[in-house]
Enzyme design. Structure first.
Site, PDB file in Angstrom:
ATOM      1  N   ASP A   8      75.135  52.243  43.123  1.00  0.00           N
ATOM      2  CA  ASP A   8      74.133  51.528  43.910  1.00  0.00           C
ATOM      3  C   ASP A   8      74.867  50.930  45.128  1.00  0.00           C
ATOM      4  O   ASP A   8      76.112  50.875  45.133  1.00  0.00           O
ATOM      5  CB  ASP A   8      73.536  50.429  43.012  1.00  0.00           C
ATOM      6  CG  ASP A   8      72.614  49.507  43.749  1.00  0.00           C
ATOM      7  OD1 ASP A   8      71.673  50.004  44.381  1.00  0.00           O
ATOM      8  OD2 ASP A   8      72.828  48.273  43.703  1.00  0.00           O
ATOM      9  N   LEU A   9      74.148  50.502  46.143  1.00  0.00           N
ATOM     10  CA  LEU A   9      74.818  49.962  47.338  1.00  0.00           C
ATOM     11  C   LEU A   9      74.849  48.431  47.338  1.00  0.00           C
ATOM     12  O   LEU A   9      75.894  47.816  47.106  1.00  0.00           O
ATOM     13  CB  LEU A   9      74.112  50.472  48.605  1.00  0.00           C
ATOM     14  CG  LEU A   9      74.708  49.978  49.926  1.00  0.00           C
ATOM     15  CD1 LEU A   9      76.112  50.516  50.143  1.00  0.00           C
ATOM     16  CD2 LEU A   9      73.807  50.385  51.104  1.00  0.00           C
ATOM     17  N   ASP A  10      73.673  47.828  47.568  1.00  0.00           N
ATOM     18  CA  ASP A  10      73.614  46.373  47.695  1.00  0.00           C
ATOM     19  C   ASP A  10      73.940  45.705  46.357  1.00  0.00           C
ATOM     20  O   ASP A  10      73.273  45.969  45.357  1.00  0.00           O
ATOM     21  CB  ASP A  10      72.209  45.956  48.164  1.00  0.00           C
ATOM     22  CG  ASP A  10      72.042  44.455  48.155  1.00  0.00           C
ATOM     23  OD1 ASP A  10      73.032  43.748  48.372  1.00  0.00           O
ATOM     24  OD2 ASP A  10      70.917  43.993  47.916  1.00  0.00           O
ATOM     25  N   THR A  16      74.845  42.985  50.715  1.00  0.00           N
ATOM     26  CA  THR A  16      73.887  42.904  51.822  1.00  0.00           C
ATOM     27  C   THR A  16      72.714  41.974  51.477  1.00  0.00           C
ATOM     28  O   THR A  16      71.906  41.668  52.355  1.00  0.00           O
ATOM     29  CB  THR A  16      73.358  44.304  52.207  1.00  0.00           C
ATOM     30  OG1 THR A  16      73.187  45.064  51.026  1.00  0.00           O
ATOM     31  CG2 THR A  16      74.297  45.013  53.146  1.00  0.00           C
ATOM     32  N   LYS A  44      66.213  41.980  44.616  1.00  0.00           N
ATOM     33  CA  LYS A  44      67.383  42.860  44.464  1.00  0.00           C
ATOM     34  C   LYS A  44      66.994  44.202  43.844  1.00  0.00           C
ATOM     35  O   LYS A  44      66.360  44.250  42.790  1.00  0.00           O
ATOM     36  CB  LYS A  44      68.460  42.163  43.634  1.00  0.00           C
ATOM     37  CG  LYS A  44      69.060  41.018  44.412  1.00  0.00           C
ATOM     38  CD  LYS A  44      70.307  40.461  43.760  1.00  0.00           C
ATOM     39  CE  LYS A  44      70.934  39.432  44.690  1.00  0.00           C
ATOM     40  NZ  LYS A  44      72.010  38.675  44.050  1.00  0.00           N
ATOM     41  N   GLY A  45      67.353  45.272  44.525  1.00  0.00           N
ATOM     42  CA  GLY A  45      67.062  46.614  44.025  1.00  0.00           C
ATOM     43  C   GLY A  45      65.628  47.055  44.247  1.00  0.00           C
ATOM     44  O   GLY A  45      65.241  48.154  43.873  1.00  0.00           O
ATOM     45  N   ARG A  48      61.646  47.927  50.185  1.00  0.00           N
ATOM     46  CA  ARG A  48      61.235  47.019  51.270  1.00  0.00           C
ATOM     47  C   ARG A  48      59.747  46.685  51.172  1.00  0.00           C
ATOM     48  O   ARG A  48      59.328  45.542  51.332  1.00  0.00           O
ATOM     49  CB  ARG A  48      61.546  47.663  52.617  1.00  0.00           C
ATOM     50  CG  ARG A  48      61.506  46.687  53.767  1.00  0.00           C
ATOM     51  CD  ARG A  48      61.743  47.399  55.090  1.00  0.00           C
ATOM     52  NE  ARG A  48      62.909  48.256  55.071  1.00  0.00           N
ATOM     53  CZ  ARG A  48      63.157  49.209  55.963  1.00  0.00           C
ATOM     54  NH1 ARG A  48      62.314  49.413  56.961  1.00  0.00           N
ATOM     55  NH2 ARG A  48      64.226  49.962  55.867  1.00  0.00           N
ATOM     56  N   SER A 113      70.664  54.452  46.122  1.00  0.00           N
ATOM     57  CA  SER A 113      70.222  53.136  46.602  1.00  0.00           C
ATOM     58  C   SER A 113      68.756  53.152  47.014  1.00  0.00           C
ATOM     59  O   SER A 113      68.243  54.176  47.456  1.00  0.00           O
ATOM     60  CB  SER A 113      71.094  52.749  47.812  1.00  0.00           C
ATOM     61  OG  SER A 113      70.522  51.688  48.533  1.00  0.00           O
ATOM     62  N   ALA A 114      68.103  51.996  46.912  1.00  0.00           N
ATOM     63  CA  ALA A 114      66.717  51.867  47.378  1.00  0.00           C
ATOM     64  C   ALA A 114      66.647  51.694  48.898  1.00  0.00           C
ATOM     65  O   ALA A 114      65.594  51.831  49.502  1.00  0.00           O
ATOM     66  CB  ALA A 114      66.072  50.652  46.710  1.00  0.00           C
ATOM     67  N   SER A 115      67.800  51.404  49.512  1.00  0.00           N
ATOM     68  CA  SER A 115      67.800  51.058  50.937  1.00  0.00           C
ATOM     69  C   SER A 115      67.615  52.268  51.846  1.00  0.00           C
ATOM     70  O   SER A 115      68.182  53.326  51.608  1.00  0.00           O
ATOM     71  CB  SER A 115      69.114  50.363  51.295  1.00  0.00           C
ATOM     72  OG  SER A 115      69.155  50.127  52.684  1.00  0.00           O
ATOM     73  N   ASN A 117      68.660  51.978  54.822  1.00  0.00           N
ATOM     74  CA  ASN A 117      69.751  51.744  55.780  1.00  0.00           C
ATOM     75  C   ASN A 117      71.120  52.055  55.175  1.00  0.00           C
ATOM     76  O   ASN A 117      72.147  51.630  55.711  1.00  0.00           O
ATOM     77  CB  ASN A 117      69.723  50.283  56.240  1.00  0.00           C
ATOM     78  CG  ASN A 117      68.432  49.939  56.960  1.00  0.00           C
ATOM     79  OD1 ASN A 117      68.109  50.548  57.971  1.00  0.00           O
ATOM     80  ND2 ASN A 117      67.680  48.994  56.433  1.00  0.00           N
ATOM     81  N   LYS A 144      63.017  52.381  41.974  1.00  0.00           N
ATOM     82  CA  LYS A 144      63.565  51.916  40.702  1.00  0.00           C
ATOM     83  C   LYS A 144      62.583  50.894  40.126  1.00  0.00           C
ATOM     84  O   LYS A 144      62.024  50.126  40.911  1.00  0.00           O
ATOM     85  CB  LYS A 144      64.937  51.239  40.912  1.00  0.00           C
ATOM     86  CG  LYS A 144      66.009  52.148  41.532  1.00  0.00           C
ATOM     87  CD  LYS A 144      67.215  51.321  41.966  1.00  0.00           C
ATOM     88  CE  LYS A 144      68.215  52.159  42.744  1.00  0.00           C
ATOM     89  NZ  LYS A 144      69.350  51.373  43.276  1.00  0.00           N
ATOM     90  N   GLU A 168      75.242  49.518  38.629  1.00  0.00           N
ATOM     91  CA  GLU A 168      74.048  48.828  39.147  1.00  0.00           C
ATOM     92  C   GLU A 168      74.147  47.312  39.004  1.00  0.00           C
ATOM     93  O   GLU A 168      74.701  46.825  38.025  1.00  0.00           O
ATOM     94  CB  GLU A 168      72.808  49.281  38.357  1.00  0.00           C
ATOM     95  CG  GLU A 168      71.898  50.247  39.085  1.00  0.00           C
ATOM     96  CD  GLU A 168      71.194  49.668  40.301  1.00  0.00           C
ATOM     97  OE1 GLU A 168      71.216  48.445  40.504  1.00  0.00           O
ATOM     98  OE2 GLU A 168      70.615  50.454  41.066  1.00  0.00           O
ATOM     99  N   ASP A 169      73.578  46.600  39.980  1.00  0.00           N
ATOM    100  CA  ASP A 169      73.556  45.134  39.887  1.00  0.00           C
ATOM    101  C   ASP A 169      72.149  44.597  39.622  1.00  0.00           C
ATOM    102  O   ASP A 169      71.986  43.392  39.469  1.00  0.00           O
ATOM    103  CB  ASP A 169      74.061  44.502  41.192  1.00  0.00           C
ATOM    104  CG  ASP A 169      73.044  44.646  42.305  1.00  0.00           C
ATOM    105  OD1 ASP A 169      72.568  45.786  42.522  1.00  0.00           O
ATOM    106  OD2 ASP A 169      72.694  43.626  42.936  1.00  0.00           O
TER     107      ASP A 169
HETATM  108  P1  B16 Z   1      66.026  48.461  53.102  1.00  0.00           P
HETATM  109  P2  B16 Z   1      70.125  48.710  46.609  1.00  0.00           P
HETATM  110  C1  B16 Z   1      68.139  47.484  47.939  1.00  0.00           C
HETATM  111  O1  B16 Z   1      69.428  48.041  47.916  1.00  0.00           O
HETATM  112  C2  B16 Z   1      68.224  45.974  48.053  1.00  0.00           C
HETATM  113  O2  B16 Z   1      68.830  45.441  46.877  1.00  0.00           O
HETATM  114  C3  B16 Z   1      66.841  45.415  48.210  1.00  0.00           C
HETATM  115  O3  B16 Z   1      66.883  44.008  48.318  1.00  0.00           O
HETATM  116  C4  B16 Z   1      66.189  46.027  49.433  1.00  0.00           C
HETATM  117  O4  B16 Z   1      64.868  45.557  49.613  1.00  0.00           O
HETATM  118  C5  B16 Z   1      66.173  47.562  49.289  1.00  0.00           C
HETATM  119  O5  B16 Z   1      67.508  48.024  49.113  1.00  0.00           O
HETATM  120  C6  B16 Z   1      65.570  48.262  50.484  1.00  0.00           C
HETATM  121  O6  B16 Z   1      66.415  48.075  51.587  1.00  0.00           O
HETATM  122  O7  B16 Z   1      65.091  47.438  53.605  1.00  0.00           O
HETATM  123  O8  B16 Z   1      67.387  48.467  53.792  1.00  0.00           O
HETATM  124  O9  B16 Z   1      65.430  49.847  53.060  1.00  0.00           O
HETATM  125  O10 B16 Z   1      70.520  47.576  45.737  1.00  0.00           O
HETATM  126  O11 B16 Z   1      69.147  49.668  45.955  1.00  0.00           O
HETATM  127  O12 B16 Z   1      71.306  49.420  47.214  1.00  0.00           O
HETATM  128 MG    MG Z   2      71.663  46.726  44.167  1.00  0.00          MG
END
Ligand code: B16
Ligand code: MG
Length: 217
Positions: A8-10, A16, A44-45, A48, A113-115, A117, A144, A168-169
């Site tokens: 996972d990233l964040d 982040t 977290k996780g 958006r 990752s869910a992000s 970015n 997720k 994963e966190d």
């Molecule tokens: P973005 P992960 C998640 O990252 C974050 O934990 C979560 O807080 C955020 O809303 C989500 O990514 C979406 O991020 O706005 O950059 O698309 O923990 O899955 O790496």
């Molecule tokens: Mg995470």
């Protein structure tokens, strides 16, 4: 048997969450309410879109579809400004140690990752070259705890899902890894992440002997 490792990233590779928090808090304040660090834990996780739904629930704010879309964009513009100057110093402790060890042993590595970015963030912190594939919020339709993100990562690595290890966190992330029948490693609070098969506070607690054990068992 070939193992694949998925990160996972964040909260696992970089923190982040503090930047997501600043951007969500700015939006909440503009809409006339407070948003606390404790409430940010719920994000977290989480995707958006889902984060904004939760934020509007907290503030008891009703939104038209147009407003919702505008606020999604606004939050991301602010978030991108906060992460603009991220660099290698923001990599969480001992993450490179584990990535180096996996690379030395020719183990395939994915990001899950869910992000949306994820790619630019890995570039900024100079870790992009470790990853054989990146699956993030741009590639999946189900967030997720749905296992889609990790199943797709396994597929792209060419590794059976049962032979993948996930770091994963977030509770939703651990649930997604378990639903994918992968080996789940919780990084963070072991009470919060009690559904993980193994728990560590952070990567300083994860030895290369343990990684070797995961590679073989
Ligand atoms: P973005 P992960 C998640 O990252 C974050 O934990 C979560 O807080 C955020 O809303 C989500 O990514 C979406 O991020 O706005 O950059 O698309 O923990 O899955 O790496
Ligand atoms: Mg995470």
């Amino acid at each position: 048997m070939k193992r694949g490792f998925i990160f996972d990233l964040d909260g696992v590779i970089v923190d982040t969450a503090k930047y997501h928090y600043l951007a969500w808090r700015k939006l909440a304040n503009e809409l006339g309410f407070e948003f606390t660090k404790e409430q940010n834990e719920l994000f977290k996780g989480v995707s958006r879109k889902r984060c904004l739904e939760i934020l509007l629930d907290i503030g008891k704010v009703e939104a038209t579809q147009d407003q919702f879309d505008t606020w999604m964009v606004e939050k991301n513009v602010d978030y991108l400004a906060y992460i603009k100057n991220m660099d290698e110093s923001e990599i969480l402790p001992d993450v490179p140690k584990v990535l180096d060890f996996l690379k030395e042993n020719n183990i395939p590595i994915a990001l899950g990752s869910a992000s949306k970015n994820a790619h630019p963030i890995l570039e900024k912190v100079n870790l992009l070259h470790y990853f054989d594939t990146i699956v993030d919020g741009n590639n999946v339709t189900k967030a997720k705890p749905d296992p889609e993100v990790f199943l797709l990562a396994a597929k792209q690595l060419g590794v059976s899902s049962i032979d993948c290890v996930v770091f994963e966190d977030a509770v939703a992330g651990v649930e997604a890894a378990n639903a994918a029948k992968m080996i789940s490693i919780g990084v963070g609070d072991e009470i919060v992440l009690s559904k993980a098969q193994f728990n560590f506070k952070d990567f300083t607690e994860i030895s290369t002997d343990f990684i070797k054990y995961l590679m073989k068992n």
